[in-house]
Design a protein around this motif. Structure first.
Motif, short mmCIF file in Angstrom:
data_model
loop_
_atom_site.label_atom_id
_atom_site.label_comp_id
_atom_site.label_asym_id
_atom_site.label_seq_id
_atom_site.Cartn_x
_atom_site.Cartn_y
_atom_site.Cartn_z
N ARG A 1 0.81 -1.22 0.00
CA ARG A 1 0.00 0.00 0.00
C ARG A 1 0.84 1.26 0.00
O ARG A 1 0.37 2.32 -0.41
CB ARG A 1 -0.92 0.01 1.21
CG ARG A 1 -1.96 -1.10 1.23
CD ARG A 1 -2.74 -1.07 2.53
NE ARG A 1 -3.34 0.26 2.75
CZ ARG A 1 -3.72 0.69 3.95
NH1 ARG A 1 -3.53 -0.07 5.02
NH2 ARG A 1 -4.27 1.89 4.07
N TYR A 2 2.08 1.17 0.47
CA TYR A 2 2.92 2.36 0.63
C TYR A 2 4.11 2.27 -0.33
O TYR A 2 4.81 1.26 -0.37
CB TYR A 2 3.42 2.47 2.07
CG TYR A 2 2.29 2.54 3.08
CD1 TYR A 2 1.72 3.77 3.42
CD2 TYR A 2 1.79 1.38 3.66
CE1 TYR A 2 0.68 3.83 4.32
CE2 TYR A 2 0.74 1.44 4.56
CZ TYR A 2 0.19 2.67 4.89
OH TYR A 2 -0.85 2.74 5.79
N VAL A 3 4.29 3.33 -1.07
CA VAL A 3 5.42 3.40 -2.02
C VAL A 3 6.18 4.68 -1.75
O VAL A 3 5.61 5.78 -1.80
CB VAL A 3 4.93 3.36 -3.49
CG1 VAL A 3 6.12 3.45 -4.44
CG2 VAL A 3 4.14 2.09 -3.76
N TYR A 4 7.45 4.53 -1.44
CA TYR A 4 8.31 5.67 -1.13
C TYR A 4 9.33 5.83 -2.25
O TYR A 4 10.23 4.99 -2.42
CB TYR A 4 9.04 5.46 0.20
CG TYR A 4 8.10 5.31 1.38
CD1 TYR A 4 7.72 6.42 2.13
CD2 TYR A 4 7.61 4.06 1.75
CE1 TYR A 4 6.87 6.30 3.22
CE2 TYR A 4 6.76 3.92 2.84
CZ TYR A 4 6.39 5.05 3.57
OH TYR A 4 5.54 4.91 4.64
N ASP A 5 9.17 6.88 -3.03
CA ASP A 5 10.13 7.21 -4.09
C ASP A 5 11.37 7.81 -3.43
O ASP A 5 11.29 8.85 -2.77
CB ASP A 5 9.49 8.21 -5.07
CG ASP A 5 10.39 8.56 -6.23
OD1 ASP A 5 11.50 9.11 -6.00
OD2 ASP A 5 10.00 8.30 -7.38
N LEU A 6 12.52 7.17 -3.59
CA LEU A 6 13.71 7.60 -2.84
C LEU A 6 14.22 8.96 -3.29
O LEU A 6 14.77 9.72 -2.48
CB LEU A 6 14.81 6.55 -2.94
CG LEU A 6 14.84 5.53 -1.79
CD1 LEU A 6 13.52 4.76 -1.70
CD2 LEU A 6 16.01 4.58 -1.91
#
Length: 279
Positions: free
Chosen positions: A167-172
């Protein structure tokens, strides 16, 4: 001369004209994922190559940076992301699968966990086949760092509102920008200090000339990228257009800040940037 090339689509703008015979490179191209090229550069098997920013820092005494050539972003990068089933701040003590293909992405996600998300997960090196990543609902892990074309495809799927257990996507790239206010440099081009200077300069000039052609022909490269990845050409064009392939003062500031933080953390030796003459 042997010149390293990452086969991900983010390198298309640098090598596209060379592949098409438009720019002439008097060298053998050697393909490999970032960590493989890092090892080959460290062993002296390659003369010039794209390498992880971390690899440059670890072996700066043997490399010279190629001026005005890098893979950077100033905000979202789209192809380096942490996919998680729970907020990153809730991953303390939990296993996080970290791609073995990129030293820089792995180092960055560790810094983000320590200083931004304030969690200490258990990092587990590992990669998965793209077919496995596309079935994330069956993935038993809480989170994984995915890079390259696979990350771009997964990000595109999520943007199309396909159901995903992550559910969570962190674009670095976006996370670094929010944290520091600076661009982030994922990869640089470097030459061996021991390589024949004239040949190295010629190879680097060919790479920059090919890059200039590539930036003028991004729609063509985006269509090629779409054929390879299955991601829509418009998405590939947005992706390639959002990357920076130079090494401006602002991007150098981001690179220096990243390396400074790694030095403070004891992960790379202290040093300085040294450049190949810009012929």
């Amino acid at each position: 001369m042997k010149v390293g090339r990452i086969p991900y689509i983010n390198c298309y703008p640098v090598y596209g004209a060379i592949d098409r015979g438009i720019a002439s490179l008097a060298a053998e191209l050697v393909d490999g994922v970032p960590t493989a090229l890092n090892r080959q550069m460290a062993s002296g098997a390659l003369d010039v190559s794209v390498v992880s920013a971390v690899e440059y820092a670890r072996n700066a005494d043997r490399y010279l940076l190629v001026p005005n050539l890098a893979i950077s972003c100033d905000g979202p990068v789209r192809s380096v992301a942490l996919f998680s089933k729970r907020p990153a701040s809730e991953l303390d003590g939990r296993p996080v699968i970290v791609s073995r293909s990129s030293m820089t992405s792995a180092a960055l996600v560790e810094l983000l966990f320590e200083h931004v998300w304030h969690a200490q997960p258990h990092f587990v090196p590992g990669d998965a086949e793209l077919s496995d990543l596309l079935d994330l609902d069956r993935d038993p892990h809480d989170a994984r760092l995915v890079i390259g074309d696979a990350a771009l495809l997964l990000t595109a799927r999520r943007g199309a509102h396909e159901r995903m257990s992550y559910r969570y996507v962190y674009d670095l790239g976006a996370e670094w920008k929010a944290w520091t206010g600076l661009p982030f440099v994922f990869a640089v081009w470097a030459a061996q200090r021991t390589s024949a200077r004239d040949q190295a300069l010629a190879a680097c000039a060919a790479l920059r000339a090919s890059r200039d052609w590539g930036l003028d022909h991004l729609p063509d490269l985006a269509r090629q990228a779409a054929d390879v990845t299955g991601v829509a050409a418009a998405t590939c064009l947005d992706y390639l257009s959002g990357l920076d392939y130079g090494l401006s003062y602002a991007h150098l500031a981001g690179l220096i800040e990243f390396l400074r933080r790694l030095v403070v953390a004891g992960r790379v030796p202290d040093g300085s940037l040294a450049f190949l003459p810009a012929a």
